[in-house]
Motif scaffolding. Structure first.
Motif, PDB file in Angstrom:
ATOM      1  N   CYS A   1       0.246  -0.996  -5.760  1.00 51.10           N
ATOM      2  CA  CYS A   1      -0.718  -0.445  -4.817  1.00 51.10           C
ATOM      3  C   CYS A   1      -1.998  -0.071  -5.540  1.00 51.10           C
ATOM      4  O   CYS A   1      -1.956   0.534  -6.614  1.00 51.10           O
ATOM      5  CB  CYS A   1      -0.162   0.801  -4.121  1.00 51.10           C
TER       6      CYS A   1
ATOM      7  N   GLU B   1      -1.238  -4.288  -2.438  1.00 54.34           N
ATOM      8  CA  GLU B   1      -1.934  -3.794  -1.251  1.00 54.34           C
ATOM      9  C   GLU B   1      -2.871  -2.644  -1.610  1.00 54.34           C
ATOM     10  O   GLU B   1      -2.489  -1.723  -2.338  1.00 54.34           O
ATOM     11  CB  GLU B   1      -0.902  -3.305  -0.215  1.00 54.34           C
TER      12      GLU B   1
ATOM     13  N   PHE C   1      -2.639  -7.202   3.212  1.00 60.10           N
ATOM     14  CA  PHE C   1      -3.989  -6.809   3.614  1.00 60.10           C
ATOM     15  C   PHE C   1      -4.033  -6.280   5.049  1.00 60.10           C
ATOM     16  O   PHE C   1      -4.485  -6.943   5.985  1.00 60.10           O
ATOM     17  CB  PHE C   1      -4.992  -7.961   3.429  1.00 60.10           C
ATOM     18  N   GLN C   2      -3.590  -5.034   5.170  1.00 60.39           N
ATOM     19  CA  GLN C   2      -3.537  -4.366   6.468  1.00 60.39           C
ATOM     20  C   GLN C   2      -4.883  -4.380   7.210  1.00 60.39           C
ATOM     21  O   GLN C   2      -4.910  -4.368   8.440  1.00 60.39           O
ATOM     22  CB  GLN C   2      -3.078  -2.916   6.278  1.00 60.39           C
TER      23      GLN C   2
ATOM     24  N   MET D   1      -0.747 -10.529  -0.847  1.00 62.07           N
ATOM     25  CA  MET D   1      -1.421  -9.326  -0.351  1.00 62.07           C
ATOM     26  C   MET D   1      -1.358  -9.300   1.177  1.00 62.07           C
ATOM     27  O   MET D   1      -2.021 -10.106   1.835  1.00 62.07           O
ATOM     28  CB  MET D   1      -2.872  -9.274  -0.836  1.00 62.07           C
TER      29      MET D   1
ATOM     30  N   THR E   1      -4.569   0.753  -0.507  1.00 59.05           N
ATOM     31  CA  THR E   1      -4.142   1.769   0.459  1.00 59.05           C
ATOM     32  C   THR E   1      -4.582   3.147  -0.010  1.00 59.05           C
ATOM     33  O   THR E   1      -4.690   3.395  -1.211  1.00 59.05           O
ATOM     34  CB  THR E   1      -2.603   1.735   0.635  1.00 59.05           C
TER      35      THR E   1
END
Lengths: 314, 91
Positions: free
Chosen positions: A90, A67, A141-142, A139, A69
């Motif tokens: 991350c 991810e 993926f926010q 992922m 971030t």
């Protein structure tokens, strides 16, 4: 009744009044998301991202998760992934606070650094490249996952509405757009007259070191149709409000809380918000993860903010 | 009718490296035209074929995103500050 484990202790954060800082005729309230298990609003998002992936059969023990971030989402994901046996990597911009990196290391996260000059956009770019090269990586993926705004639609907003059914305005920071989109949508359904304002961080030049405009990034989850205004806040204003909050209300918060608070103070104006309105400000995290930046050290706020403006504080 | 305009690093190739320039116009559209006369290439960098601001550009009038004011037709006043920033995310 005790929570079964830490993942069951997400949310239910306090909504507290700010009697000393509320402008005459308005009432400000702060939703203290720093009270979540890993200390930020991202615990809600991480819980929803992982649960959605598990429901879809995309994760199993031993899975590898990746991810991009600026820190809080990574820490929140780490706390969920570690006990479940998911291996988390991350992608983090170089200019994030030391505390965030230490916490990720504590949870056994692999950290890949992206260039400071590309900000969060660079982390997104690099993570996408890594995921494209390795189809076994999952992922969440926010920035593009509907589970992100849904966390706020289903938890953050209902908690606020339960505590304060006659809320008149919501102010939150703009990062992925998850909080504003999810909570904003819920608020507008509750009462279309509720105003929703975004506080956009404005950094120093070095954070905007894109080579061309097309490297800009608008998160797919952001729905600007729920916004009534979007106001940028520089590091000086954000830091000043963060420090005022400690002095006036006894609340020790992260710098992005000050950014949202300064927008709330700006919109408490009869030309844009009826007098008597109750305004909820989302505080994404507490201040502990920013101590090493010097944000709270003695000294001139403008000088400290100048140094802080090259660090991603949202 | 002077408007202060803050230029992001990525667009300073059009302003000889200047971070802050001055322009004129009673609307944002007029300001962009005026800026393009003084700093060739700025209009195409800011505005698309459809006459609207590019998706990856945010323009702020005294800290307020013009998309929530009047867009490219947002009225300007003497002494206003217009800031241009590339779209970046957080989280």
């Amino acid at each position: 009744m005790p929570a079964r484990d830490i993942s069951q202790a997400v949310g239910g954060t306090p909504l507290v009044g700010l009697p000393s800082m509320s402008p005459p005729g308005y009432s400000l309230y702060l939703k203290l998301e720093g009270h979540n298990p890993t200390g930020s609003v991202k615990d809600r998002v991480a819980a929803y991202l992982i649960a959605a992936a598990e429901r879809a059969g995309q994760l199993h023990p031993g899975s590898r998760v990746l991810e991009p971030t600026s820190g809080n989402t990574g820490i929140a994901l780490a706390a969920i992934c570690a006990p479940k046996g998911y291996k988390l990597t991350c992608v983090l911009p170089e200019n994030t606070s030391q505390e965030r990196r230490m916490l990720l290391s504590l949870y056994g996260v692999d950290i890949v650094s992206s260039p400071a000059g590309e900000g969060s956009n660079g982390a997104v770019r690099l993570a996408r490249e890594m995921a494209a090269d390795d189809p076994d990586l999952y992922m969440p993926f926010q920035y593009g996952n509907p589970a992100n705004p849904r966390a706020h639609y289903e938890t953050t907003a209902p908690e606020i509405l339960r505590d304060l059914p006659d809320v008149g305005a919501l102010v939150a920071g703009l990062g992925t757009g998850g909080t504003l989109t999810g909570a904003g949508r819920r608020f507008k359904e509750h009462d279309p007259a509720i105003k929703v304002f975004a506080a956009e961080p404005e950094y120093g030049d070095q954070v905007y070191g894109l080579r061309n405009i097309d490297e800009g990034f608008v998160p797919p989850v952001l729905d600007t149709s729920v916004l009534d205004g979007r106001i940028k806040v520089d590091s000086v204003k954000a830091l000043q409000a963060t420090r005022d909050l400690a002095a006036a209300e006894g609340i020790f918060a992260g710098v992005s809380t000050g950014a949202a608070l300064s927008v709330a103070l700006r919109v408490c104006d009869p030309r844009r918000l009826a007098e008597g309105s109750k305004v909820v400000v989302v505080s994404p995290d507490g201040g502990f993860k920013y101590l090493s930046t010097g944000a709270y050290a003695p000294g001139d706020v403008a000088d400290i903010a100048a140094g802080l403006s090259q660090t991603l504080w949202a | 009718m002077a408007i202060d305009v803050r230029i992001p690093t990525v667009l300073r190739k059009h302003t000889d490296g200047e971070a802050k320039v001055s322009g004129e116009g009673s609307t944002l559209a007029e300001l962009v035209d005026d800026l393009d006369d003084r700093h060739a290439g700025l209009r195409d960098a800011l505005v698309g074929m459809d006459g609207q601001l590019h998706r990856f550009i945010n323009v702020y009038l005294n800290d307020e995103d013009v998309r929530f004011l009047g867009g490219i037709q947002t009225p300007l006043r003497d002494g206003d500050t217009v800031s241009i920033l590339p779209a970046v995310a957080g989280g």
